[in-house]
Design a protein around this motif. Structure first.
Motif, PDB file in Angstrom:
ATOM      1  N   ILE A  88       0.844  -1.192   0.000  1.00  0.00           N
ATOM      2  CA  ILE A  88       0.000   0.000   0.000  1.00  0.00           C
ATOM      3  C   ILE A  88       0.882   1.246   0.000  1.00  0.00           C
ATOM      4  O   ILE A  88       1.765   1.394   0.850  1.00  0.00           O
ATOM      5  CB  ILE A  88      -0.923   0.046   1.234  1.00  0.00           C
ATOM      6  N   ALA A  89       0.637   2.152  -0.930  1.00  0.00           N
ATOM      7  CA  ALA A  89       1.346   3.429  -0.969  1.00  0.00           C
ATOM      8  C   ALA A  89       0.487   4.477  -0.269  1.00  0.00           C
ATOM      9  O   ALA A  89      -0.654   4.725  -0.674  1.00  0.00           O
ATOM     10  CB  ALA A  89       1.626   3.848  -2.407  1.00  0.00           C
ATOM     11  N   ALA A  90       1.014   5.082   0.793  1.00  0.00           N
ATOM     12  CA  ALA A  90       0.292   6.099   1.543  1.00  0.00           C
ATOM     13  C   ALA A  90       0.684   7.480   1.045  1.00  0.00           C
ATOM     14  O   ALA A  90       1.870   7.807   0.976  1.00  0.00           O
ATOM     15  CB  ALA A  90       0.595   5.972   3.032  1.00  0.00           C
ATOM     16  N   ILE A  91      -0.324   8.280   0.682  1.00  0.00           N
ATOM     17  CA  ILE A  91      -0.110   9.653   0.251  1.00  0.00           C
ATOM     18  C   ILE A  91      -0.200  10.520   1.500  1.00  0.00           C
ATOM     19  O   ILE A  91      -1.252  10.594   2.140  1.00  0.00           O
ATOM     20  CB  ILE A  91      -1.168  10.091  -0.783  1.00  0.00           C
ATOM     21  N   LEU A  92       0.897  11.177   1.875  1.00  0.00           N
ATOM     22  CA  LEU A  92       0.982  11.857   3.164  1.00  0.00           C
ATOM     23  C   LEU A  92       1.049  13.378   3.032  1.00  0.00           C
ATOM     24  O   LEU A  92       1.607  13.903   2.078  1.00  0.00           O
ATOM     25  CB  LEU A  92       2.227  11.383   3.930  1.00  0.00           C
ATOM     26  N   ASP A  93       0.472  14.049   4.026  1.00  0.00           N
ATOM     27  CA  ASP A  93       0.570  15.503   4.120  1.00  0.00           C
ATOM     28  C   ASP A  93       0.861  15.870   5.564  1.00  0.00           C
ATOM     29  O   ASP A  93       0.529  15.120   6.482  1.00  0.00           O
ATOM     30  CB  ASP A  93      -0.737  16.159   3.664  1.00  0.00           C
TER      31      ASP A  93
END
Length: 210
Positions: A72-77
């Motif tokens: 799973i690729a987590a898109i982070l901010d």
């Protein structure tokens, strides 16, 4: 020997055929017809990622897109200091690097492999632009997934706002039912694999179809 025979069977005049790569491992790539897959084959490479690997860093040049096969690729901010939150998750139902389709040559978010080790098929940006001109249906499939991700990210924002409002109301009036703390870390990057959902897991949401 078997491996060598498989390699030979996947080559025609020194060129890899589409069955030489694990297209079935990614839902978007499965939607493409044989001609589109064939156009991608010479430019794709399978790359491994370990849990916690930084796949992309916000502000860096976006030099490729990736189609996850596993993991799973987590898109982070970031909102507060160094604390990062997952605003979207992408697995084998989609791809990352959509900035290149939207005219942006830099990553807008950090992207980190989460939950487990994973693999992806990577396509260089230089090859992508030429392929999209020759095979416009690929662009259509990819952009439909971008719409799914944008919907996921907007729902993440709404969910966070709703929780904040409920918490504020509870603080002002002790008589009101206390909001559940279960969703407090819903999108905290450290617990992303346990709580957040991929686009394919959203109700009534499916991967784009050509």
């Amino acid at each position: 020997m078997g491996s060598g025979m498989d390699d030979m069977a996947s080559m025609v005049d020194g060129t890899r055929r589409s069955n030489a790569l694990p297209f079935q491992g990614n839902a978007l790539l499965r939607l493409l017809d044989e001609a589109d897959r064939t156009a991608l084959v010479p430019h794709l490479e399978v790359v491994p990622f370990r849990n916690g690997d930084m796949i992309a860093r916000a502000g860096d040049t976006a030099d490729s897109i990736c189609f996850p096969l596993t993991g799973i690729a987590a898109i982070l901010d970031s909102l507060e200091g160094d604390r990062r939150y997952a605003v979207a998750l992408v697995g084998s139902e989609g791809f990352i690097g959509w900035q290149l389709l939207l005219g942006n040559e830099r990553w807008s978010h950090d992207v980190v492999m989460r939950a487990e080790h994973g693999t992806a098929m990577r396509l260089p940006a230089a090859a992508l632009h030429g392929i999209l001109i020759e095979c416009p249906t690929i662009r259509t499939v990819l952009l439909r997934f971008v719409d799914v991700v944008m919907t996921q990210m907007s729902r993440t924002i709404v969910s966070s706002l709703a929780h904040s409002i409920r918490a504020a109301n509870g603080a002002m009036d002790p008589a009101l039912p206390r909001p559940s703390t279960r969703g407090r870390h819903l999108h905290d990057a450290r617990g992303v694999q346990a709580h957040a959902r991929c686009p394919s897991q959203q109700r009534n949401r499916r991967p784009a179809q050509a």
